[in-house]
Enzyme design. Structure first.
Site, PDB file in Angstrom:
ATOM      1  N   GLU A   1      11.672  -2.042  11.461  1.00  0.00           N
ATOM      2  CA  GLU A   1      11.078  -0.827  10.853  1.00  0.00           C
ATOM      3  C   GLU A   1      10.166   0.318  11.747  1.00  0.00           C
ATOM      4  O   GLU A   1       9.177  -0.582  12.216  1.00  0.00           O
ATOM      5  CB  GLU A   1      10.761  -1.237   9.439  1.00  0.00           C
ATOM      6  CG  GLU A   1      11.500  -1.861   8.416  1.00  0.00           C
ATOM      7  CD  GLU A   1      10.620  -1.985   7.089  1.00  0.00           C
ATOM      8  OE1 GLU A   1       9.959  -3.108   7.322  1.00  0.00           O
ATOM      9  OE2 GLU A   1      10.726  -1.504   6.147  1.00  0.00           O
TER      10      GLU A   1
ATOM     11  N   GLU B   1      14.785  -4.622  -9.272  1.00  0.00           N
ATOM     12  CA  GLU B   1      13.683  -3.841 -10.114  1.00  0.00           C
ATOM     13  C   GLU B   1      14.406  -2.609 -10.555  1.00  0.00           C
ATOM     14  O   GLU B   1      14.948  -2.097 -10.052  1.00  0.00           O
ATOM     15  CB  GLU B   1      12.262  -3.760  -9.542  1.00  0.00           C
ATOM     16  CG  GLU B   1      11.745  -4.881  -9.061  1.00  0.00           C
ATOM     17  CD  GLU B   1      10.483  -4.899  -8.303  1.00  0.00           C
ATOM     18  OE1 GLU B   1       9.586  -5.687  -8.747  1.00  0.00           O
ATOM     19  OE2 GLU B   1      10.126  -3.815  -7.828  1.00  0.00           O
TER      20      GLU B   1
ATOM     21  N   LYS C   1      -2.102  -8.650  -7.672  1.00  0.00           N
ATOM     22  CA  LYS C   1      -3.020  -8.212  -6.629  1.00  0.00           C
ATOM     23  C   LYS C   1      -2.525  -6.937  -5.797  1.00  0.00           C
ATOM     24  O   LYS C   1      -1.325  -7.254  -5.053  1.00  0.00           O
ATOM     25  CB  LYS C   1      -2.884  -9.512  -5.600  1.00  0.00           C
ATOM     26  CG  LYS C   1      -4.017  -9.621  -4.602  1.00  0.00           C
ATOM     27  CD  LYS C   1      -3.746 -10.208  -3.253  1.00  0.00           C
ATOM     28  CE  LYS C   1      -2.915  -9.238  -2.397  1.00  0.00           C
ATOM     29  NZ  LYS C   1      -3.493  -8.013  -1.831  1.00  0.00           N
ATOM     30  N   PRO C   2      -3.074  -5.964  -5.856  1.00  0.00           N
ATOM     31  CA  PRO C   2      -2.786  -4.967  -5.052  1.00  0.00           C
ATOM     32  C   PRO C   2      -3.191  -5.022  -3.691  1.00  0.00           C
ATOM     33  O   PRO C   2      -3.881  -5.883  -3.661  1.00  0.00           O
ATOM     34  CB  PRO C   2      -3.579  -3.646  -5.721  1.00  0.00           C
ATOM     35  CG  PRO C   2      -4.748  -4.391  -6.380  1.00  0.00           C
ATOM     36  CD  PRO C   2      -4.429  -5.830  -6.639  1.00  0.00           C
TER      37      PRO C   2
ATOM     38  N   LEU D   1      11.617  -6.620  -0.278  1.00  0.00           N
ATOM     39  CA  LEU D   1      11.110  -6.786   1.378  1.00  0.00           C
ATOM     40  C   LEU D   1      11.588  -5.679   2.026  1.00  0.00           C
ATOM     41  O   LEU D   1      11.971  -4.694   1.699  1.00  0.00           O
ATOM     42  CB  LEU D   1      11.587  -8.357   1.856  1.00  0.00           C
ATOM     43  CG  LEU D   1      11.396  -9.518   0.995  1.00  0.00           C
ATOM     44  CD1 LEU D   1      12.000 -10.663   1.401  1.00  0.00           C
ATOM     45  CD2 LEU D   1      10.021  -9.600   0.564  1.00  0.00           C
TER      46      LEU D   1
ATOM     47  N   GLY E   1       6.704  -6.094  -0.339  1.00  0.00           N
ATOM     48  CA  GLY E   1       6.052  -6.233   0.885  1.00  0.00           C
ATOM     49  C   GLY E   1       7.159  -6.785   2.210  1.00  0.00           C
ATOM     50  O   GLY E   1       8.401  -6.716   1.933  1.00  0.00           O
ATOM     51  N   SER E   2       6.348  -7.013   3.238  1.00  0.00           N
ATOM     52  CA  SER E   2       7.358  -7.349   4.277  1.00  0.00           C
ATOM     53  C   SER E   2       7.940  -8.600   4.351  1.00  0.00           C
ATOM     54  O   SER E   2       7.517  -9.579   3.435  1.00  0.00           O
ATOM     55  CB  SER E   2       6.497  -7.462   5.673  1.00  0.00           C
ATOM     56  OG  SER E   2       5.353  -8.480   5.493  1.00  0.00           O
TER      57      SER E   2
ATOM     58  N   TRP F   1       0.936  -1.266   0.086  1.00  0.00           N
ATOM     59  CA  TRP F   1      -0.127   0.026  -0.230  1.00  0.00           C
ATOM     60  C   TRP F   1       0.740   1.321  -0.091  1.00  0.00           C
ATOM     61  O   TRP F   1       0.319   2.382  -0.119  1.00  0.00           O
ATOM     62  CB  TRP F   1      -0.873  -0.057   1.390  1.00  0.00           C
ATOM     63  CG  TRP F   1      -0.034  -0.118   2.430  1.00  0.00           C
ATOM     64  CD1 TRP F   1       0.097  -1.591   2.956  1.00  0.00           C
ATOM     65  CD2 TRP F   1       0.711   0.702   3.114  1.00  0.00           C
ATOM     66  NE1 TRP F   1       0.711  -1.275   4.205  1.00  0.00           N
ATOM     67  CE2 TRP F   1       1.274  -0.067   4.389  1.00  0.00           C
ATOM     68  CE3 TRP F   1       0.944   1.997   3.080  1.00  0.00           C
ATOM     69  CZ2 TRP F   1       1.866   0.438   5.298  1.00  0.00           C
ATOM     70  CZ3 TRP F   1       1.810   2.707   3.976  1.00  0.00           C
ATOM     71  CH2 TRP F   1       2.204   1.834   5.218  1.00  0.00           C
TER      72      TRP F   1
ATOM     73  N   CYS G   1      10.214   1.612   2.451  1.00  0.00           N
ATOM     74  CA  CYS G   1      11.029   0.457   2.931  1.00  0.00           C
ATOM     75  C   CYS G   1      12.522   0.985   2.803  1.00  0.00           C
ATOM     76  O   CYS G   1      13.293   0.426   3.240  1.00  0.00           O
ATOM     77  CB  CYS G   1      11.093  -0.564   1.643  1.00  0.00           C
ATOM     78  SG  CYS G   1      11.370   0.057   0.159  1.00  0.00           S
TER      79      CYS G   1
HETATM   80  P1  NAP Z   1       2.842  -6.964   3.755  1.00  0.00           P
HETATM   81  O1  NAP Z   1       1.966  -7.005   4.854  1.00  0.00           O
HETATM   82  O2  NAP Z   1       3.784  -7.993   3.561  1.00  0.00           O
HETATM   83  O3  NAP Z   1       1.752  -6.845   2.475  1.00  0.00           O
HETATM   84  C1  NAP Z   1       2.288  -6.578   1.078  1.00  0.00           C
HETATM   85  C2  NAP Z   1       1.514  -7.394  -0.102  1.00  0.00           C
HETATM   86  O4  NAP Z   1       1.189  -8.651   0.550  1.00  0.00           O
HETATM   87  C3  NAP Z   1       0.242  -6.722   0.164  1.00  0.00           C
HETATM   88  O5  NAP Z   1      -0.510  -6.773  -1.171  1.00  0.00           O
HETATM   89  C4  NAP Z   1      -0.824  -7.751   1.164  1.00  0.00           C
HETATM   90  O6  NAP Z   1      -2.044  -7.658   0.891  1.00  0.00           O
HETATM   91  C5  NAP Z   1      -0.015  -9.122   0.774  1.00  0.00           C
HETATM   92  N1  NAP Z   1      -0.063 -10.079   1.472  1.00  0.00           N
HETATM   93  C6  NAP Z   1      -0.105 -10.119   2.758  1.00  0.00           C
HETATM   94  N2  NAP Z   1      -0.369 -11.458   3.401  1.00  0.00           N
HETATM   95  C7  NAP Z   1      -0.470 -12.238   2.197  1.00  0.00           C
HETATM   96  C8  NAP Z   1      -0.572 -13.624   2.086  1.00  0.00           C
HETATM   97  N3  NAP Z   1      -0.783 -14.295   3.143  1.00  0.00           N
HETATM   98  N4  NAP Z   1      -0.604 -14.036   0.765  1.00  0.00           N
HETATM   99  C9  NAP Z   1      -0.371 -13.316  -0.213  1.00  0.00           C
HETATM  100  N5  NAP Z   1      -0.312 -12.100  -0.178  1.00  0.00           N
HETATM  101  C10 NAP Z   1      -0.250 -11.539   1.079  1.00  0.00           C
HETATM  102  O7  NAP Z   1       3.556  -5.496   3.572  1.00  0.00           O
HETATM  103  P2  NAP Z   1       3.049  -4.085   3.935  1.00  0.00           P
HETATM  104  O8  NAP Z   1       2.607  -3.890   5.443  1.00  0.00           O
HETATM  105  O9  NAP Z   1       1.844  -3.910   3.232  1.00  0.00           O
HETATM  106  O10 NAP Z   1       3.970  -3.274   3.421  1.00  0.00           O
HETATM  107  C11 NAP Z   1       5.007  -2.586   3.953  1.00  0.00           C
HETATM  108  C12 NAP Z   1       6.290  -3.857   3.799  1.00  0.00           C
HETATM  109  O11 NAP Z   1       6.942  -3.625   2.671  1.00  0.00           O
HETATM  110  C13 NAP Z   1       7.655  -3.208   4.598  1.00  0.00           C
HETATM  111  O12 NAP Z   1       8.366  -4.107   5.380  1.00  0.00           O
HETATM  112  C14 NAP Z   1       8.394  -2.381   3.618  1.00  0.00           C
HETATM  113  O13 NAP Z   1       9.571  -2.380   3.886  1.00  0.00           O
HETATM  114  C15 NAP Z   1       8.213  -3.222   2.564  1.00  0.00           C
HETATM  115  N6  NAP Z   1       8.485  -2.571   1.130  1.00  0.00           N
HETATM  116  C16 NAP Z   1       9.584  -3.061   0.724  1.00  0.00           C
HETATM  117  C17 NAP Z   1       9.829  -2.425  -0.647  1.00  0.00           C
HETATM  118  C18 NAP Z   1      11.061  -2.875  -1.588  1.00  0.00           C
HETATM  119  O14 NAP Z   1      11.266  -2.396  -2.609  1.00  0.00           O
HETATM  120  N7  NAP Z   1      11.903  -3.475  -0.997  1.00  0.00           N
HETATM  121  C19 NAP Z   1       9.150  -1.558  -1.212  1.00  0.00           C
HETATM  122  C20 NAP Z   1       8.094  -1.159  -0.431  1.00  0.00           C
HETATM  123  C21 NAP Z   1       7.583  -1.742   0.811  1.00  0.00           C
HETATM  124  P3  NAP Z   1      -3.168  -6.924   1.720  1.00  0.00           P
HETATM  125  O15 NAP Z   1      -2.668  -5.643   1.927  1.00  0.00           O
HETATM  126  O16 NAP Z   1      -4.327  -6.858   0.916  1.00  0.00           O
HETATM  127  O17 NAP Z   1      -3.226  -7.700   3.110  1.00  0.00           O
END
Ligand code: NAP
Length: 486
Positions: A389, A466, A185-186, A261, A238-239, A161, A294
């Site tokens: 974080e 990327e 899947k956003p 991540l 994501g995380s 998000w 991130c």
């Molecule tokens: P997240 O909870 O891991 O969610 C990321 C994505 O994964 C969302 O679309 C989420 O869907 C989905 N997701 C969650 N549980 C899932 C499951 N069981 N199966 C499939 N998909 C699943 O992370 P977040 O809190 O949204 O984002 C913050 C994290 O992203 C931070 O740790 C940040 O550092 C990291 N990040 C990394 C980068 C990079 O380039 N390295 C860039 C941006 C962010 P829902 O939201 O619909 O639950």
């Protein structure tokens, strides 16, 4: 379903509340999912909750569309991306309004995110035609050894998000340029920008099935994408815990993985740093997107001789900051994404204060999800916020004495995404940037993201890159062809 939208759109057709499968806008069967404005807390849109069977349908659509899309010339695919880029720029303000509405960031930052996303579209519409093969001199006479690049096939993209447009464009543009098709899947928190992006893709001539968006709760969609043997790559941002879980779920079908991540970026300010440059770097690296990035500078290490001056100047900047409505031009930053995010920043602040830290400055801000920007000094080297974080507008200053100590503290984390250092000494810069365990190093700058450079991490921050030409290669397989009897 549509309710009146604050920051209303010039083109209301861009507020879409359907998923997109095989070129068809799709309603869900079950109860829709509310999309809330993180500043007003109002539900202003609803999206379908699609589950496993609709996700399977999207995978089938992507698989059916793949042969014809892959068979187009790279230049034809590039031309479609070029038209999409032009539409993105034409609708820049509406896309930015949607980003503010669902994510909360300021309108200025949202416009910046659209530009950043456009950078990926522009890069890859050009890179599409530059994917060259190889002709290898054969050690055996009468043979031709060739290497071709082929698209991987159907790719899954799961995005977070915090940058709802950029994280998607960073995957979709190289995938489509390479000849792959995508099921995306956003985040359920910010699906609307992704749907508007898909709508512009449709208008640009992306054929049905080449780019699909499945909205809904993550688990059933994720399970279906990961367990499918048709899906040949998962690109996830994501995380780290969710990334690790998805990587394990992909293992039985041996998919290519791209994992962007979590980070825990250190920013090192050395004694000889230019104070103004270091301050500018620290402010943007910490407070961009309200700290929800991130690559946010989570730990700001400042060497002994410059520390007092740096803290005084930093405090002055932070006290003038305002957290509030992203649509209000007086806001420096917007609200946080949800109440759990606000609670986490408060826990990090309170734990640091309990360990001897002092609040040196506090900006202003009102609203349930608003966290007023704050500056802490004298933070203990083992405070909770140095380990996790924070993902919020809390800047933490930690002292260090020697270069060796600074480097050791910076590397004392299982993460390795971005790092920053501020110094004017060329040999120190070379030594420290070589010693930092990370995928990226910013020197005297806190703004390192650009479509033309490889973005990604080491250690538990992920796999693959990327952006840049390297980002295109992530969507291609190498095929070695040996022709004998010549
Ligand atoms: P997240 O909870 O891991 O969610 C990321 C994505 O994964 C969302 O679309 C989420 O869907 C989905 N997701 C969650 N549980 C899932 C499951 N069981 N199966 C499939 N998909 C699943 O992370 P977040 O809190 O949204 O984002 C913050 C994290 O992203 C931070 O740790 C940040 O550092 C990291 N990040 C990394 C980068 C990079 O380039 N390295 C860039 C941006 C962010 P829902 O939201 O619909 O639950």
């Amino acid at each position: 379903m549509t309710k009146a939208i604050r920051g209303s759109l010039d083109d209301n057709d861009l507020l879409i509340q359907n998923a997109y499968i095989g070129g068809v806008w799709t309603q869900g069967k079950g109860a829709p999912i509310a999309v809330d404005d993180p500043f007003t807390l109002e539900t202003f849109a609803e999206i379908p909750d699609l589950g496993a069977s609709d996700t399977a349908r999207a995978i089938e659509a992507a698989a059916s569309a793949f042969p014809a899309w892959a068979a187009r010339t790279a230049h034809e695919r590039g031309a479609v991306l070029r038209r999409w880029l032009e539409l993105l720029l034409r609708h820049k303000e509406d896309l930015a309004r949607l980003i503010v509405r669902e994510n909360g960031k300021t309108f200025g930052e949202a416009l910046g995110e659209v530009d950043y996303s456009a950078g990926f579209m522009e890069l890859y519409c050009e890179e599409a035609g530059r994917t060259l093969g190889e002709l290898i001199p054969s050690p055996t006479p009468g043979r031709r050894l060739m290497v071709e690049r082929e698209p991987i096939g159907v790719c899954a993209a799961i995005t977070p998000w915090n940058f709802p447009l950029a994280m998607l464009a960073r995957k979709v543009a190289p995938a489509l340029a390479a000849g792959c098709t995508v099921v995306a899947k956003p985040s359920e928190l910010t699906p609307l920008t992704a749907l508007a992006y898909a709508k512009l893709g449709e208008e640009a001539g992306v054929p049905g099935g080449v780019f699909n968006i499945v909205t809904g709760f993550a688990a059933p969609i994720g399970e279906t994408l990961c367990s499918s043997s048709v899906v040949r790559k998962l690109s996830f941002t994501g995380s780290t815990p969710v990334g690790a879980m998805l990587a394990a779920a992909c293992a039985p079908t041996i998919k290519r993985l791209g994992l962007e991540l979590g980070g825990n970026a250190p920013l090192l300010v050395f004694n000889d740093a230019d104070l103004d440059k270091a301050l500018d770097a620290a402010i943007v690296a910490k407070f961009r997107n309200g700290g929800q990035s991130c690559i946010a500078a989570n730990r700001i290490y400042v060497q002994d001789n410059i520390r007092d001056r740096f803290i005084a100047a930093f405090a002055e900047r932070v006290s003038g900051m305002v957290a509030g409505d992203g649509f209000d031009s007086a806001s420096t930053i917007g609200p946080l994404i949800n109440s759990a995010a606000v609670a986490k920043v408060a826990v990090h602040r309170d734990e640091a204060l309990g360990g001897g830290a002092r609040i040196m400055a506090q900006g202003s801000g009102q609203g349930e999800r608003v966290f007023a920007p704050a500056l802490l000094a004298d933070v203990a080297q083992d405070a909770l916020l140095t380990r996790e974080e924070t993902f919020g507008p809390l800047a933490a200053i930690i002292g260090f004495s020697t270069v060796e100590e600074g480097l050791t503290l910076a590397n004392a984390t299982p993460f390795g995404l971005a790092t920053y250092l501020c110094s004017e000494d060329p040999s120190l810069i070379a030594r420290v940037s070589r010693g930092l365990e990370a995928g990226m190093v910013g020197i005297n700058t806190g703004l390192i993201s650009t479509a033309v450079a490889p973005f990604g991490g080491v250690k538990m921050s992920g796999l693959g890159r990327e952006g840049s030409a390297h980002g295109l290669a992530e969507y291609q397989n190498l095929k070695y062809i040996c022709q004998g009897g010549l």
